[in-house]
Design an enzyme around this catalytic site. Sequence first.
Site, PDB file in Angstrom:
ATOM      1  N   GLY A  83       0.809  -1.210   0.000  1.00 48.94           N
ATOM      2  CA  GLY A  83       0.000   0.000   0.000  1.00 48.94           C
ATOM      3  C   GLY A  83       0.844   1.263   0.000  1.00 48.94           C
ATOM      4  O   GLY A  83       0.342   2.351   0.298  1.00 48.94           O
ATOM      5  N   THR A  85       2.263   3.144  -2.423  1.00 46.19           N
ATOM      6  CA  THR A  85       1.903   4.222  -3.357  1.00 46.19           C
ATOM      7  C   THR A  85       0.701   4.995  -2.850  1.00 46.19           C
ATOM      8  O   THR A  85       0.668   6.236  -2.900  1.00 46.19           O
ATOM      9  CB  THR A  85       1.615   3.636  -4.749  1.00 46.19           C
ATOM     10  OG1 THR A  85       2.700   2.785  -5.148  1.00 46.19           O
ATOM     11  CG2 THR A  85       1.438   4.739  -5.777  1.00 46.19           C
ATOM     12  N   HIS A 143      11.639   1.711   2.391  1.00 51.86           N
ATOM     13  CA  HIS A 143      11.301   0.310   2.653  1.00 51.86           C
ATOM     14  C   HIS A 143      12.291  -0.293   3.647  1.00 51.86           C
ATOM     15  O   HIS A 143      12.421  -1.515   3.734  1.00 51.86           O
ATOM     16  CB  HIS A 143      11.356  -0.503   1.361  1.00 51.86           C
ATOM     17  CG  HIS A 143      10.209  -0.271   0.420  1.00 51.86           C
ATOM     18  ND1 HIS A 143       8.900  -0.195   0.837  1.00 51.86           N
ATOM     19  CD2 HIS A 143      10.180  -0.108  -0.932  1.00 51.86           C
ATOM     20  CE1 HIS A 143       8.112   0.003  -0.216  1.00 51.86           C
ATOM     21  NE2 HIS A 143       8.865   0.060  -1.284  1.00 51.86           N
TER      22      HIS A 143
END
Length: 326
Positions: A83, A85, A143
Amino acid sequence: MEVQESNLRPCPPLIVVSKIEVTDDKYKELIDSLPKEERFPPGLRKYQGFWQFQNAIPGVLAMKEDFKPRRDDVIVSSFPKSGTTWLKALTFTIMHRDKYTFSSHPLLKLNPHDCVPYIELHYALRDEQYLETLPSPRVLGMHVPYSLLSDSIKTSTCPIIHICRDPKDVIVSFWHMFKKFDGLMEPLSFKQTYELFCEGRVPTGPVCDHVLEYYTKSLSSPKKILILKYEEMLKDPTNGVVRIANFMGCPFSEEEIKSGLVEKIAEFCSFNELKNFDTKQSEGNIKSYYYRKGIAGDWQNYMTPEMANKLDEITKEKLCDSSFTF
């Protein structure tokens, strides 16, 4: 300082770090000594418990050593295909809602990853100075597992918003995304991707370890880290918009709520709208890999019951000592 669209520029996909040649002797010896996984092209290395693209590690290390957040930064974090983006679009739009109208918004021309750049990508590309050109308040993405963050981020006041998703759907989205990188890496079959995912041998994996680090820290520092669940956001996106705004320290005023701004932002940043923006920006844009279905439960179209049960058992075992559930 007011954000200007000219400060933003198209950002290459994070996958490009897999093709960067590691020439810096500062990190090369360390990287060459790390455990290697060759089944996931173009090769992963395990650093402090997490698998990374070998050539992404210098960016993570440089970020850990050198990145200094500003007091008003907001960081959005996730395991890939959870999720990211959507969260980037929401945080950017909420943060800068007083600077752009919906008819002249940067998201109409730029992908959310252009508006909210990955910190580790720019360090890997040795382009970290670009981050310094962005006016405050910045919304930045990553990330990177929590344990690999710099102490400057961990001890700063800037909030971290982490979004997570059912690992079964993450695998499916993960596989579809990497299939689209023709020329950048050899495609894997779904079975190969599934097996590597179950072993945790995928970029920034294992997924449960990744999420648990942020969740555990959020328990002791609830003002520092907000955990969002993708499935809950799908069910009630307006509530998610309010939670994000409150956590970032820019809650909606009564006037904004009465005017329906919360619902307008939720709609403007919805999956269908973002996908429509991307289609208009450039037909065949490589960044179309960011959008597929945007739903929960699509794993049922790809996994056998046995595959799903196996992954559920792995997830259950990983989470057994915590109160977290997907």
